[in-house]
Each structure stands twice: as structure tokens, then as C-alpha cells.
Design an enzyme around this catalytic site. Structure first.
Site, PDB file in Angstrom:
ATOM      1  N   SER A 142       0.859  -1.184   0.000  1.00  0.00           N
ATOM      2  CA  SER A 142       0.000   0.000   0.000  1.00  0.00           C
ATOM      3  C   SER A 142       0.894   1.231   0.000  1.00  0.00           C
ATOM      4  CB  SER A 142      -0.883   0.023   1.251  1.00  0.00           C
ATOM      5  OG  SER A 142      -1.493   1.305   1.404  1.00  0.00           O
ATOM      6  N   TYR A 156      -1.726  -0.495  10.169  1.00  0.00           N
ATOM      7  CA  TYR A 156      -1.860  -0.920   8.764  1.00  0.00           C
ATOM      8  C   TYR A 156      -0.626  -0.505   7.961  1.00  0.00           C
ATOM      9  CZ  TYR A 156      -3.762  -1.233   4.005  1.00  0.00           C
ATOM     10  OH  TYR A 156      -3.966  -1.531   2.687  1.00  0.00           O
TER      11      TYR A 156
HETATM   12  P1  NDP Z   1     -11.344  -6.548  -0.006  1.00  0.00           P
HETATM   13  O1  NDP Z   1     -11.760  -6.441   1.407  1.00  0.00           O
HETATM   14  O2  NDP Z   1     -12.218  -6.010  -1.075  1.00  0.00           O
HETATM   15  O3  NDP Z   1     -11.010  -8.085  -0.359  1.00  0.00           O
HETATM   16  C1  NDP Z   1     -10.190  -8.793   0.522  1.00  0.00           C
HETATM   17  C2  NDP Z   1      -9.892 -10.150  -0.025  1.00  0.00           C
HETATM   18  O4  NDP Z   1      -8.952 -10.785   0.850  1.00  0.00           O
HETATM   19  C3  NDP Z   1     -11.109 -11.050  -0.080  1.00  0.00           C
HETATM   20  O5  NDP Z   1     -10.938 -11.942  -1.153  1.00  0.00           O
HETATM   21  C4  NDP Z   1     -11.035 -11.768   1.268  1.00  0.00           C
HETATM   22  O6  NDP Z   1     -11.665 -13.037   1.277  1.00  0.00           O
HETATM   23  C5  NDP Z   1      -9.546 -11.927   1.422  1.00  0.00           C
HETATM   24  N1  NDP Z   1      -9.138 -12.039   2.811  1.00  0.00           N
HETATM   25  C6  NDP Z   1      -9.352 -11.163   3.811  1.00  0.00           C
HETATM   26  N2  NDP Z   1      -8.860 -11.653   4.973  1.00  0.00           N
HETATM   27  C7  NDP Z   1      -8.343 -12.861   4.684  1.00  0.00           C
HETATM   28  C8  NDP Z   1      -7.731 -13.882   5.444  1.00  0.00           C
HETATM   29  N3  NDP Z   1      -7.571 -13.743   6.762  1.00  0.00           N
HETATM   30  N4  NDP Z   1      -7.325 -14.995   4.817  1.00  0.00           N
HETATM   31  C9  NDP Z   1      -7.505 -15.164   3.484  1.00  0.00           C
HETATM   32  N5  NDP Z   1      -8.091 -14.241   2.711  1.00  0.00           N
HETATM   33  C10 NDP Z   1      -8.506 -13.106   3.301  1.00  0.00           C
HETATM   34  O7  NDP Z   1      -9.898  -5.848  -0.056  1.00  0.00           O
HETATM   35  P2  NDP Z   1      -9.107  -5.118  -1.242  1.00  0.00           P
HETATM   36  O8  NDP Z   1      -9.294  -5.842  -2.503  1.00  0.00           O
HETATM   37  O9  NDP Z   1      -9.390  -3.674  -1.187  1.00  0.00           O
HETATM   38  O10 NDP Z   1      -7.604  -5.288  -0.711  1.00  0.00           O
HETATM   39  C11 NDP Z   1      -6.747  -6.308  -1.206  1.00  0.00           C
HETATM   40  C12 NDP Z   1      -5.325  -5.947  -0.820  1.00  0.00           C
HETATM   41  O11 NDP Z   1      -5.016  -4.653  -1.341  1.00  0.00           O
HETATM   42  C13 NDP Z   1      -5.091  -5.873   0.686  1.00  0.00           C
HETATM   43  O12 NDP Z   1      -3.804  -6.377   0.980  1.00  0.00           O
HETATM   44  C14 NDP Z   1      -5.137  -4.376   0.956  1.00  0.00           C
HETATM   45  O13 NDP Z   1      -4.388  -4.022   2.087  1.00  0.00           O
HETATM   46  C15 NDP Z   1      -4.517  -3.837  -0.316  1.00  0.00           C
HETATM   47  N6  NDP Z   1      -4.834  -2.443  -0.597  1.00  0.00           N
HETATM   48  C16 NDP Z   1      -6.119  -2.020  -0.850  1.00  0.00           C
HETATM   49  C17 NDP Z   1      -6.371  -0.687  -1.120  1.00  0.00           C
HETATM   50  C18 NDP Z   1      -7.730  -0.160  -1.393  1.00  0.00           C
HETATM   51  O14 NDP Z   1      -7.905   1.072  -1.419  1.00  0.00           O
HETATM   52  N7  NDP Z   1      -8.739  -0.997  -1.630  1.00  0.00           N
HETATM   53  C19 NDP Z   1      -5.277   0.306  -1.133  1.00  0.00           C
HETATM   54  C20 NDP Z   1      -3.983  -0.239  -0.863  1.00  0.00           C
HETATM   55  C21 NDP Z   1      -3.784  -1.557  -0.612  1.00  0.00           C
HETATM   56  P3  NDP Z   1     -13.262 -13.214   1.574  1.00  0.00           P
HETATM   57  O15 NDP Z   1     -13.955 -12.744   0.332  1.00  0.00           O
HETATM   58  O16 NDP Z   1     -13.440 -14.670   1.818  1.00  0.00           O
HETATM   59  O17 NDP Z   1     -13.576 -12.362   2.753  1.00  0.00           O
END
Ligand code: NDP
Length: 247
Positions: A142, A156
Site C-alpha cells: 500500500s 496498517y
Molecule cells: P477486499 O476487502 O475487497 O477483499 C479482501 C480479499 O482478501 C477477499 O478476497 C477476502 O476473502 C480476502 N481475505 C481477507 N482476509 C483474509 C484472510 N484472513 N485470509 C484469506 N483471505 C482473506 O480488499 P481489497 O481488494 O481492497 O484489498 C486487497 C489488498 O489490497 C489488501 O492487501 C489491501 O491491504 C490492499 N490495498 C487495498 C487498497 C484499497 O484502497 N482498496 C489500497 C492499498 C492496498 P473473503 O472474500 O473470503 O472475505
């Protein structure tokens, strides 16, 4: 017609929704077979697998909590077995719970590090013996690794700085095998975690040079490039995809 990831075998953690789902779909569109993990949303995981198979590629979803090192290692092994090898590992699963230090908790610290950092370590540790020489490890970090525009993001941001450090070290460790390790650092991207109409939007959007949230496909495009042969001289890098948020 050959595609740039034809025949590659990929694992994307947290591929059921958001950025991870977009990356899984894009890698499949570019010719890779793709296994995803998810935490609990089986319906969304199945939708991603359906999109992968609609691209003519093999797809599989595995429930595996990224905070559970043994489950993560088992998922890596299962993915490599199902695909007949592993070329691309994308660490995407992550959470973000913002709280200022006065309200933050040890539980939040432990949980966020367990998913965002320990999961990346456990997955990489399991994958290294299975990854092909010349393979790829991508970590979704991030911009909060180096930029914190709001209060409450200390834990975070620390997890995302930690994975950038891991990537630099692993790039050195794995360079002799031609395995490239890079971090993609998104700015505000419209997902369930950070909706473009959510609580952070009014604060964040005015700082984006392009004046809008990013789309998941705009992150997936960089992942597809870094996974491809075209990125053959890029390793240990942390690349922002933030619409000019941090300039
Ligand atoms: P979402 O919350 O939209 O999606 C999260 C995904 O990760 C889902 O597929 C979820 O699975 C899975 N997940 C969450 N916790 C776990 C766990 N404990 N074990 C396995 N899978 C898990 O998040 P984003 O797509 O926004 O974020 C994805 C990545 O991008 C993260 O690392 C986040 O920090 C990073 N990021 C996001 C930004 C943003 O603005 N959106 C900005 C910068 C970085 P399930 O569907 O089963 O819950």
C-alpha cells in the site's frame, strides 16, 4: 494466438473479491491457470473461479485463513499439486482496521500483522521450494507503507512497510534463481475494503491527481505486467499505483 502468460501457474491469496479477484481474472485472461484462496466468502470465490474457467483456464478456490501459517502453507502446496507446479505467487489477502493509538488495541495489531505480514512470510516460505526458476512473487502492499494522509493508520501502514522490507530481502535471496519479487502499492482503490462512496472517500479523493478512486483492473494491469517476461529486469521494487495521490 499465444498470450503473455500462456502455461503459467499462479496462486492469488484473497482472490474472492476486490483487487485479488481482479488479478486472478486478469492472469487467467493472459493465459495462466489460477488458484485463489479466500477467508470465508465462498460465493464470491466461486464467481472468481467461474471467470477464470470462462477464460479457458483452470481455476480452483481454497479456503485458507492467511493468519494461519499452516493453512497458508497447505494451500500453497495444494495449489502447486492441482496446477502441476507454481510460477506466480500473488500475496493479496489483507485487512485494514484504522484506529488512532488512543483507541487501537493489541488485538488489532496482532490480527493485522498475522494476516498482512505473517501470512506473506508463511506463504513465501512454503512456495520457494515449489516455485519455478524465473518465477514471480508479487505482494500487494500500500502507499501507506510510505505515506499516511489520515490518522489511525499506523498499524496498517506498518504492515505494508514490513512487506516492502521482506520483498527487498527476498529479491536478494531469490535473484540467483531468477525469481523476481516486487510490491504493488495501490492508492485508494474502489473495493469493499475502501469503497469510492465510503467513509474515507471525501478525505482521500481530493488528494488524487487524477481526481478519482482507482479501479481494481488498474492494479491488476500492473500485476499482469510484473508477472510477465516483459518485467524481466524489475525486482525488489515497490511501485505505486495511486493516480498521483502521493506526488
Ligand atoms: P477486499 O476487502 O475487497 O477483499 C479482501 C480479499 O482478501 C477477499 O478476497 C477476502 O476473502 C480476502 N481475505 C481477507 N482476509 C483474509 C484472510 N484472513 N485470509 C484469506 N483471505 C482473506 O480488499 P481489497 O481488494 O481492497 O484489498 C486487497 C489488498 O489490497 C489488501 O492487501 C489491501 O491491504 C490492499 N490495498 C487495498 C487498497 C484499497 O484502497 N482498496 C489500497 C492499498 C492496498 P473473503 O472474500 O473470503 O472475505
Amino acid at each position: 494466438m499465444s498470450k503473455k502468460l500462456d502455461g503459467k501457474k499462479a496462486l492469488v491469496t484473497g482472490g474472492s473479491r476486490g483487487i485479488g479477484a481482479a488479478i486472478a481474472k486478469r492472469l487467467a485472461e493472459d493465459g495462466a491457470d489460477v488458484v485463489i484462496t479466500y477467508a470465508g466468502n465462498q460465493t464470491a470465490a466461486n464467481q472468481t473461479v467461474a471467470a477464470i474457467t470462462a477464460s479457458g483456464r483452470k481455476g480452483l478456490a481454497i479456503q485458507a485463513d492467511a493468519a494461519d501459517g499452516a493453512a497458508t502453507a497447505a494451500a500453497v502446496q495444494e495449489a502447486a499439486t492441482a496446477l502441476g507446479g507454481l510460477d506466480i505467487l500473488v500475496h493479496n489477502a489483507g485487512i485494514a482496521n484504522f484506529a488512532p493509538i488512543s483507541a487501537d488495541t493489541q488485538d488489532n495489531f496482532d490480527k493485522t500483522f498475522a494476516i498482512n505480514v505473517d501470512g506473506v512470510f508463511a506463504g513465501t516460505k512454503a512456495a520457494v521450494p515449489l516455485l519455478s526458476d524465473g518465477g514471480r512473487i508479487l505482494i500487494i502492499g500500500s502507499i501507506n507503507a510510505h505515506s499516511m494522509p489520515v490518522a489511525g493508520g499506523a498499524v496498517y501502514g506498518a504492515t505494508k512497510a514490513a512487506v516492502a522490507g521482506l520483498a527487498r530481502g527476498w529479491a536478494r535471496d531469490l535473484g540467483p534463481r531468477g525469481i523476481l519479487v516486487n510490491v504493488i502499492q495501490p492508492g485508494p482503490i474502489d473495493t469493499d475494503l475502501n469503497p469510492a462512496d465510503g467513509p474515507f472517500a471525501s478525505v482521500l479523493t481530493p488528494h488524487v491527481a487524477l481526481g478519482r478512486y482507482g479501479k481494481v483492473e488498474e492494479v491488476a494491469a500492473l500485476a499482469a505486467f510484473l508477472a510477465s517476461d516483459e518485467a524481466s529486469y524489475i525486482t525488489g521494487a515497490a511501485i505505486d499505483v495511486d493516480g498521483g495521490f502521493t506526488i
